[in-house]
Design a protein around this motif. Structure first.
Motif, PDB file in Angstrom:
ATOM      1  N   GLU A 796       0.939  -1.043  -0.116  1.00 22.02           N
ATOM      2  CA  GLU A 796      -0.098   0.118   0.139  1.00 22.02           C
ATOM      3  C   GLU A 796       0.910   1.402  -0.093  1.00 22.02           C
ATOM      4  O   GLU A 796       0.488   2.250  -0.811  1.00 22.02           O
ATOM      5  CB  GLU A 796      -0.932   0.005   1.187  1.00 22.02           C
ATOM      6  N   ALA A 797       1.981   1.154   0.784  1.00 17.52           N
ATOM      7  CA  ALA A 797       2.581   2.399   0.792  1.00 17.52           C
ATOM      8  C   ALA A 797       3.562   2.626  -0.485  1.00 17.52           C
ATOM      9  O   ALA A 797       3.701   3.911  -1.002  1.00 17.52           O
ATOM     10  CB  ALA A 797       4.213   2.102   2.023  1.00 17.52           C
ATOM     11  N   SER A 799       2.409   1.625  -3.483  1.00 20.22           N
ATOM     12  CA  SER A 799       1.405   2.021  -4.430  1.00 20.22           C
ATOM     13  C   SER A 799       0.977   3.542  -4.269  1.00 20.22           C
ATOM     14  O   SER A 799       0.949   4.331  -5.271  1.00 20.22           O
ATOM     15  CB  SER A 799       0.153   1.175  -3.997  1.00 20.22           C
ATOM     16  N   THR A 800       1.020   3.940  -3.049  1.00 18.35           N
ATOM     17  CA  THR A 800       0.793   5.364  -2.776  1.00 18.35           C
ATOM     18  C   THR A 800       1.796   6.354  -3.323  1.00 18.35           C
ATOM     19  O   THR A 800       1.799   7.451  -4.200  1.00 18.35           O
ATOM     20  CB  THR A 800       0.642   5.824  -1.329  1.00 18.35           C
ATOM     21  N   LYS A 801       3.257   5.805  -3.270  1.00 15.01           N
ATOM     22  CA  LYS A 801       4.333   6.553  -3.719  1.00 15.01           C
ATOM     23  C   LYS A 801       4.295   6.505  -5.165  1.00 15.01           C
ATOM     24  O   LYS A 801       4.383   7.465  -5.806  1.00 15.01           O
ATOM     25  CB  LYS A 801       5.688   5.867  -3.479  1.00 15.01           C
ATOM     26  N   ASN A 803       1.557   6.216  -7.038  1.00 18.55           N
ATOM     27  CA  ASN A 803       0.508   7.290  -7.652  1.00 18.55           C
ATOM     28  C   ASN A 803       0.846   8.703  -7.567  1.00 18.55           C
ATOM     29  O   ASN A 803       0.421   9.395  -8.339  1.00 18.55           O
ATOM     30  CB  ASN A 803      -0.611   6.873  -6.708  1.00 18.55           C
ATOM     31  N   ALA A 804       1.701   8.865  -6.517  1.00 14.39           N
ATOM     32  CA  ALA A 804       2.234  10.346  -6.241  1.00 14.39           C
ATOM     33  C   ALA A 804       2.963  10.832  -7.532  1.00 14.39           C
ATOM     34  O   ALA A 804       2.813  11.836  -7.997  1.00 14.39           O
ATOM     35  CB  ALA A 804       2.998  10.603  -4.921  1.00 14.39           C
TER      36      ALA A 804
END
Length: 814
Positions: A796-797, A799-801, A803-804
């Motif tokens: 999840e972490a 994936s967040t990076k 997407n950013a």
């Protein structure tokens, strides 16, 4: 020159090359084996008035040698063989192959050349059987077996059934207790004897010279068996030609079937024509009282014949396809009756693809009439997984044979390998004897633990499964695993990358390693003087049997190390190297250690052996002791100096390569100095220096060229020095052979060669054991290192990076 077994074998196989291509292996074997027979009896019995075989005038191998190049060589060889056959009642035995057959051997000059070459091969020094001083070891018999095995391999499925693999024969012989034979008055019989190999292996296992009986329906195969008996010093064996089922030859005066103390058999599998010439319902020998086998499957017909041929205390073993263990209908009824009588003592399941007539797996059915009424179970072994690939066939190793025999004769219960199956259990299974019903030989599944994947920790179930290791290394377990916050699980205390060092550096492992070393050291001390005391006339087979058995015993109490693996290391080294050495010592003595001979080319202008040393134009081969052993023991300083010079040469060569890599490209300073083949040589560099002489603009190139030239000259100087040092060392070594004392020869051969290799092999088993433990612990540590929730959080972490980053680049996900 002493004779090596390996050289005998290669020469015999070369004789086949002289015929191969002109005919099928099932045919050319008859020519080769007849010549082998004539050569052997000529060497052993010619001129001996008391010999078992009479070699008449004009009937010897020497008479064949005199025919080389003669136009009528084929016809004359036939006449020589006919004289030998007539003098020894061997008509129909050694005269089955026509040496004057143009369809098989070619006509005219082709036949003359082929037969002359064939006779010449058998006239080689290594096939001089008069030199064989180790009679009890049966060099010739082993050579015959070697040929039979290769012929069976080449003959294919339809024609390879004349030979039973020697490994299987030995198991059968030991399983029926041939070693416990009580007197020479006892008998052994094979109703489908083929080439006689199974009969002879069983006979050789007995401590007495038992009377041999055999029957074989094929004319040529029966001839092979008769010759086999003579070559194995069993000339009185009675081998009859006829169909065993329809016309059994060995019958008592009252018309009943003759019975024997021991019976072995490897009949044709699932014989569809077994009933030819026979009415089972009216069989005068009453062999089918327990039922008539199916008309198109004769497996039980042969088994019932063997049962009927056993004395009331007789023991037998027959090779059968697995179908006899479970097929229904008529065979089920026969099987039930035989089981109820208690005649079946055991069943040994063998690996697939062992036999030459078929690739299907087979089993050995062991029969024993003695105390059959009191038998309460059948001992079963599933040995289907113990083998090694050998060409297109599987082969039992020495360790596989020993394990099967030990397990069967001692009735050992081994998990997933063997057990005693009570008759009551067999009855519950409707008398089905299919081995997998009673022995599950499959490896347990490596189960994944879902809770461990979700919550972390290593399941104690998996750690406890390594209990045999922890019994020896109890503190190592505590070093690797600690308590967990959940029952049933443990926490790793060591990173996966450090598991190996944690195990190997632990005091308990060091103690265990010392125990393994001590077992080998004890064996070494026990047999060192025995090995150094080998003398002319000794029997190598007796020697290897004694020392191998003791090695097995000494490792029997060592946990974690498979004693059969240790045993196999010795047996493999014996067959590849040590056997030849010991046979030479048993024939020629320790003086052979001083021999280093010059190799000569064969008729084709080639060397058949790899030289140990080349001095000038001479290529030299050491008989027993390689030059490397002498160098290591007596010329270590000279070898060190040579290696230093060679290392210096290699170092300079690498420097030249580096310069070439830096300056040798198309735009490089060395490019113009290269030869047409792209090489840098002293001449090419000097030539380029002459070209640019006086050009100040080329100073940089000139400097690089001078450096390169200097390196090339240094390399040559170092290489020349190394070459001279090697020649000097090899010259000293060659001269030293003649100076070797007997004590030095024994030191070099026994300690530096044989025992040194075996010690390394034993150490490899310790390494293998540690690797298995290390590998399993590392796998468990890595498998459950990160619980699933942590993985999901990490994903999840990440994936967040991602997407950013995408958003900043204008590719935001919706």
């Amino acid at each position: 020159m002493a004779v090596k077994k390996s050289e005998i074998y290669s020469s015999l196989w070369a004789s086949c090359d002289a015929l191969r291509g002109g005919m099928d292996a099932s045919l050319y074997k008859d020519y080769v084996l007849v010549l082998l027979f004539v050569k052997y009896v000529s060497d052993k019995y010619a001129g001996d008035p008391n010999g078992l075989i009479e070699v008449p005038k004009g009937g010897s191998f020497a008479d064949m040698v005199a025919l080389k190049g003669n136009k009528d060589i084929g016809e004359q060889i036939n006449m020589i063989i006919a004289k030998l056959a007539e003098a020894n009642d061997l008509k129909g035995v050694i005269d089955v192959a026509d040496f004057n057959d143009p369809d098989k051997l070619g006509s005219g000059k082709e036949m003359v050349d082929r037969l002359s070459s064939l006779v010449g091969i058998f006239n080689r020094p290594e096939l001089d059987f008069r030199k064989n001083r180790t009679e009890g070891d049966d060099i010739l018999g082993d050579a015959y077996e070697y040929l039979m095995r290769h012929f069976a391999t080449e003959s294919g499925k339809s024609k390879g059934q004349f030979y039973t693999p020697a490994e299987v024969s030995r198991i059968m012989a030991k399983a029926i207790g041939m070693g416990s034979a009580r007197s020479a008055a006892q008998t052994i019989y094979d109703p489908t004897c083929g080439s006689g190999s199974l009969l002879l292996k069983a006979h050789d296992e007995a401590p007495f010279d038992l009377t041999i009986y055999g029957q074989e329906k094929d004319v040529a195969t029966r001839a092979l068996a008769k010759m086999n008996m003579v070559l194995h010093d069993c000339p009185t064996a009675e081998i009859w030609r006829d169909n065993t089922l329809s016309a059994p030859h060995f019958v008592n005066n009252d018309g009943t079937l003759k019975t024997f103390d021991f019976v072995v058999a490897n009949p044709p599998f699932s014989d569809k024509a077994w009933g030819t010439g026979l009415d089972p319902a009216e069989d005068r020998f009453k062999r089918f009282e327990d039922g008539v086998p199916p008309a198109k499957n004769g497996d039980f017909a042969y088994l019932l014949h063997v049962v009927a041929s056993l004395k009331s205390t007789g023991k037998g073993a027959i090779i059968m396809p697995h179908g006899v263990l479970f097929r229904g209908n008529a065979e089920a009824g026969i099987r039930e009756k035989i089981i109820r009588k208690g005649i079946i003592k055991g069943i040994i399941g063998l690996p697939a693809n062992l036999f030459y007539g078929t690739g299907i797996p087979a089993c050995i059915v062991v029969l024993d009439k003695e105390n059959a009424h009191a038998r309460t179970g059948i001992f079963m072994i599933d040995a289907s997984k113990g083998f090694v690939k050998d060409g297109n066939k599987n082969r039992l190793r020495a360790q596989d044979i020993h394990k099967i025999v030990d397990t069967f004769t001692k009735q050992l219960i081994i998990d997933r390998y063997s057990r005693m199956v009570p008759l009551a259990e067999i009855e519950k299974n409707d008398f089905n004897l299919n081995i997998p019903r009673y022995i599950d030989s499959s490896e347990p599944d490596d189960l994944q633990d879902i809770e461990a994947h979700l919550k972390g920790g290593i399941p104690l179930r998996d750690i406890d499964a390594l209990a045999n290791y922890w019994a020896v290394l109890p503190s190592v377990r505590g070093e690797l695993f600690g308590a967990s916050d959940r029952p049933g699980y443990a926490s790793p205390k060591v990173e996966a990358a450090s598991v190996k060092s944690a195990i190997l550096n632990h005091a308990e492992f060091a103690a265990f390693s010392a125990r393994v070393d001590g077992a080998f050291a004890g064996w070494r001390v026990a047999h060192l003087e025995r090995l150094k005391s080998i003398k002319v006339g000794d029997h190598p087979k007796t020697l290897i049997a004694e020392i191998a058995e003791d090695l097995l015993i000494r490792f029997s109490d060592i946990p974690l190390i498979d004693k059969y693996d240790i045993y196999q290391h010795l047996m493999t080294y014996w067959s590849e190297i040590m056997q030849d050495d010991v046979y030479i010592l048993a024939q020629e003595g320790w003086v052979t250690g001083r021999q280093i001979r010059e190799l000569v080319k064969n008729d084709e202008g080639k060397f058949t052996e790899t030289p140990d040393i080349t001095l000038g134009r001479s290529k030299l081969k050491a008989e027993l002791i390689t030059p490397a052993l002498i160098v290591a023991r007596f010329f270590a300083k000279e070898q060190e100096a040579l290696e230093s010079l060679e290392a210096k040469t290699e170092e300079i060569a690498r420097a030249i390569e580096e310069m070439d890599g830096e300056h040798g490209g198309e735009d490089g300073l060395l490019f113009e100095a290269k030869t047409e083949k792209g090489k840098l040589t002293a001449k090419s560099v000097k030539d380029r220096l002459k070209e640019i002489k006086g050009y100040k603009a080329e100073d940089e190139e000139r400097a690089v060229l001078n450096t390169c030239l200097k390196l090339i000259e240094q390399e040559k100087e170092a290489a020349d020095a190394a070459k001279q040092a090697r020649i000097a060392l090899e010259t000293m070594v060659v001269k030293y052979y003649a100076k070797l004392t007997e004590a030095e020869i024994k030191l070099l051969l026994v300690e530096d060669k044989w025992l040194a290799v075996l010690q390394v092999n034993v150490a490899s088993e310790l390494d293998r054991m540690s690797q298995v433990l290390t590998g399993r612990v590392k796998l468990l540590t890595e498998r459950y290192a990160v619980p699933l929730p942590e993985l999901e959080t990490e994903v999840e972490a990440l994936s967040t990076k991602v997407n950013a980053h995408l958003k900043r680049m204008g590719f935001a996900r919706k």
